[in-house]
Design an enzyme around this catalytic site. Sequence first.
Site, PDB file in Angstrom:
ATOM      1  N   HIS A  13       0.832  -1.208   0.000  1.00  0.00           N
ATOM      2  CA  HIS A  13       0.000   0.000   0.000  1.00  0.00           C
ATOM      3  C   HIS A  13       0.870   1.263   0.000  1.00  0.00           C
ATOM      4  CE1 HIS A  13      -2.880   3.072   1.119  1.00  0.00           C
ATOM      5  NE2 HIS A  13      -3.797   2.249   0.624  1.00  0.00           N
TER       6      HIS A  13
ATOM      7  N   GLU B 257      -4.508   1.218  -7.214  1.00  0.00           N
ATOM      8  CA  GLU B 257      -4.797   2.313  -6.297  1.00  0.00           C
ATOM      9  C   GLU B 257      -3.967   3.538  -6.670  1.00  0.00           C
ATOM     10  OE1 GLU B 257      -6.667   0.331  -2.568  1.00  0.00           O
ATOM     11  OE2 GLU B 257      -4.881   1.484  -2.167  1.00  0.00           O
TER      12      GLU B 257
HETATM   13  P1  PGA Z   1      -9.895   5.568   0.559  1.00  0.00           P
HETATM   14  O1  PGA Z   1      -8.700   4.521   0.710  1.00  0.00           O
HETATM   15  O2  PGA Z   1     -11.107   4.768   0.073  1.00  0.00           O
HETATM   16  O3  PGA Z   1     -10.087   6.139   1.904  1.00  0.00           O
HETATM   17  O4  PGA Z   1      -9.470   6.568  -0.474  1.00  0.00           O
HETATM   18  C1  PGA Z   1      -8.492   3.603  -0.315  1.00  0.00           C
HETATM   19  C2  PGA Z   1      -7.291   2.763  -0.079  1.00  0.00           C
HETATM   20  O5  PGA Z   1      -6.261   3.266   0.397  1.00  0.00           O
HETATM   21  O6  PGA Z   1      -7.361   1.569  -0.381  1.00  0.00           O
END
Ligand code: PGA
Length: 246
Positions: free
Chosen positions: A94, A161
């Site tokens: 992440h 992402e």
């Molecule tokens: P968010 O986070 O939906 O709060 O933008 C998404 C993520 O980091 O997977």
Amino acid sequence: MRRLIGTSWKMNLTATAAEKYCATLRPLIADITDRDLFILPPYTSIHAVRGALHGTGVRWGAQHVHPDDRGAHTGDVSAPMLADLGCTLVEIGHSERRRDYGETDRLVAAQAASIQRWGMTALVCVGEREPDTLPAAMNAIRPQLAVLADVDPARLIVAYEPVWAIGEGARAAQPVWIGEIHQAIHDRLATMHGDRRVPVIYGGSVDSGTAASILDRPGVDGLFVGRSALDPVEFARIAHAGTPSA
Ligand code: PGA
């Protein structure tokens, strides 16, 4: 392929709050049979979530793992510890961990190997930092995917992402863009893993207003939700996205 809709709670919800969350969620998702749901709580809430989700079919997992099985690594948690708690998937790569702890693609590869050795699925996050052209975005994403060449595709999920679309103040990427990137990621994964289709799910400011149109794009196999899903009612709405009962 069955759709996959999940959430990482990030550093939110105590074990007590997690039990309440699951108790609220359970009846709201009881009718869902055509898609798979998952929740990634913080470590301290995994045990509570396991108990509270028992019998629902919702999977649970973790947000991070040390690549070694055991040893002198103060504060860390290993794959066998997570597998023992019934975790079936573990998030790695992440952007917040890459930012906060300097985590690298090499570490991601080692974590994926460890996760799979213990029979779990590696959920690997990839994405470009700034909005850009499709070729530039893929230039950023390609090395993040390249380290997955030796990973078993049968126990792999990729989460696209875009870093610029994550978190407070951000907005989800446009569905058309998401579809194009997902197709490019699928093409790339196919060159590494052949015909075995690896699910590619989208994360970044998903809410119940955007979920259906994102899920509707070809190449989008699911959704990965952060802050919106901290409310179980909203998570249940997102989980139903695109279904007649939505
Ligand atoms: P968010 O986070 O939906 O709060 O933008 C998404 C993520 O980091 O997977």
